[in-house]
Write an enzyme that holds these catalytic residues in place. Structure first.
Site, short mmCIF file in Angstrom:
data_model
loop_
_atom_site.label_atom_id
_atom_site.label_comp_id
_atom_site.label_asym_id
_atom_site.label_seq_id
_atom_site.Cartn_x
_atom_site.Cartn_y
_atom_site.Cartn_z
CE1 TYR A 1 6.62 2.51 4.87
CE2 TYR A 1 8.63 2.21 6.10
CZ TYR A 1 7.52 2.95 5.80
OH TYR A 1 7.29 4.14 6.45
CD GLU B 1 -0.04 3.50 2.80
OE1 GLU B 1 0.11 4.74 2.99
OE2 GLU B 1 0.44 2.65 3.56
#
Length: 192
Positions: free
Chosen positions: A137, A144
Site C-alpha cells: 500500500y 502514484e
C-alpha cells in the site's frame, strides 16, 4: 449474482497476473500491450463502484470511489506520459512501483474474493491479503505520487490551473492515506 461475481473476480485475478507477467517479460517497461492490459484491468474496477452502490458487495461506496478514483487518474496520466518523463529515484519510477504494488495486490485480492465466493478459505491468501498491504500500500501510494509529480514536472512546475489542481490532489494523499491504511490495519486485526 454470485456466479457473476465469481467470474468477475476470476477474470480480474487472471488479468492482473497476465499484466504483471507481461510487464516483467518486457523488462519492466510499459508497451502498447501492457498499457492496454493496465487500462482494461484498472477501468474494469469501475464495476466495483456499481457493485457497492447496488449493495451486491458490502464495500462502502465512498471508500471504493476514493481508492479507485485516484487509480483511474493515475492510469490516465500513465497513458499520457512518455517513458523518459517519469521521475526516477535510484532507478525506480512511480510506474515500477505501481506495477508491482497494484499487480501483486490485485492478484491476491481478486483471488481472495474468488476463493470466498466458491466457499474455500485459503489460509495463505488470507495471510497475504491482510499482510502484503503493509508494504504494497505505501509502495503503491508512493508510485502514484511519483507519477502525479512526473506529470506536474514534465513541462516545468508553475502556478497554472493544471499544477494547482494536481498539487491539491497530490496533497490530498497525505490526508486520506492514514485513514485508508488505518482501515486496512483494523481489518488485519479482525482477520488474522
Amino acid at each position: 449474482m454470485k456466479n457473476y461475481l465469481k467470474l468477475y473476480n476470476l477474470l480480474l485475478a487472471i488479468g492482473w497476473a497476465v499484466l504483471l507477467a507481461a510487464y516483467l517479460f518486457n523488462g519492466c517497461e510499459i508497451n502498447e500491450f501492457t498499457l492496454m492490459l493496465l487500462n482494461i484491468c484498472q477501468f474494469a474496477a469501475v464495476l466495483e463502484i456499481i457493485h457497492a452502490a447496488l449493495k451486491i458487495v458490502s464495500s462502502p461506496v465512498s471508500t471504493t470511489i476514493k481508492q479507485l478514483g485516484s487509480r483511474f487518474m493515475v492510469v490516465v496520466l500513465i497513458d499520457l506520459l512518455k517513458n523518459e518523463e517519469y521521475i526516477s529515484i535510484g532507478g525506480v519510477t512511480g510506474l515500477h512501483l505501481i506495477m508491482f504494488a497494484w499487480g501483486i495486490t490485485e492478484i491476491v485480492r481478486y483471488s481472495f474474493y474468488f476463493s470466498g465466493l466458491i466457499g474455500k478459505e485459503i489460509k495463505v491468501l488470507v495471510f497475504l491479503r491482510y499482510t502484503l498491504f503493509l508494504v504494497l500500500y505505501p509502495a503503491g501510494v508512493t508510485g502514484e505520487l511519483l507519477i502525479i509529480y512526473s506529470w506536474m514536472k514534465k513541462d516545468g512546475l508553475s502556478f497554472s490551473a493544471n499544477d494547482i489542481i494536481f498539487g491539491i490532489i497530490f496533497l490530498s494523499y497525505f490526508v486520506f492515506f492514514p485513514g485508508m491504511f488505518g482501515h486496512m490495519l483494523s481489518q488485519r486485526r479482525k482477520k488474522l
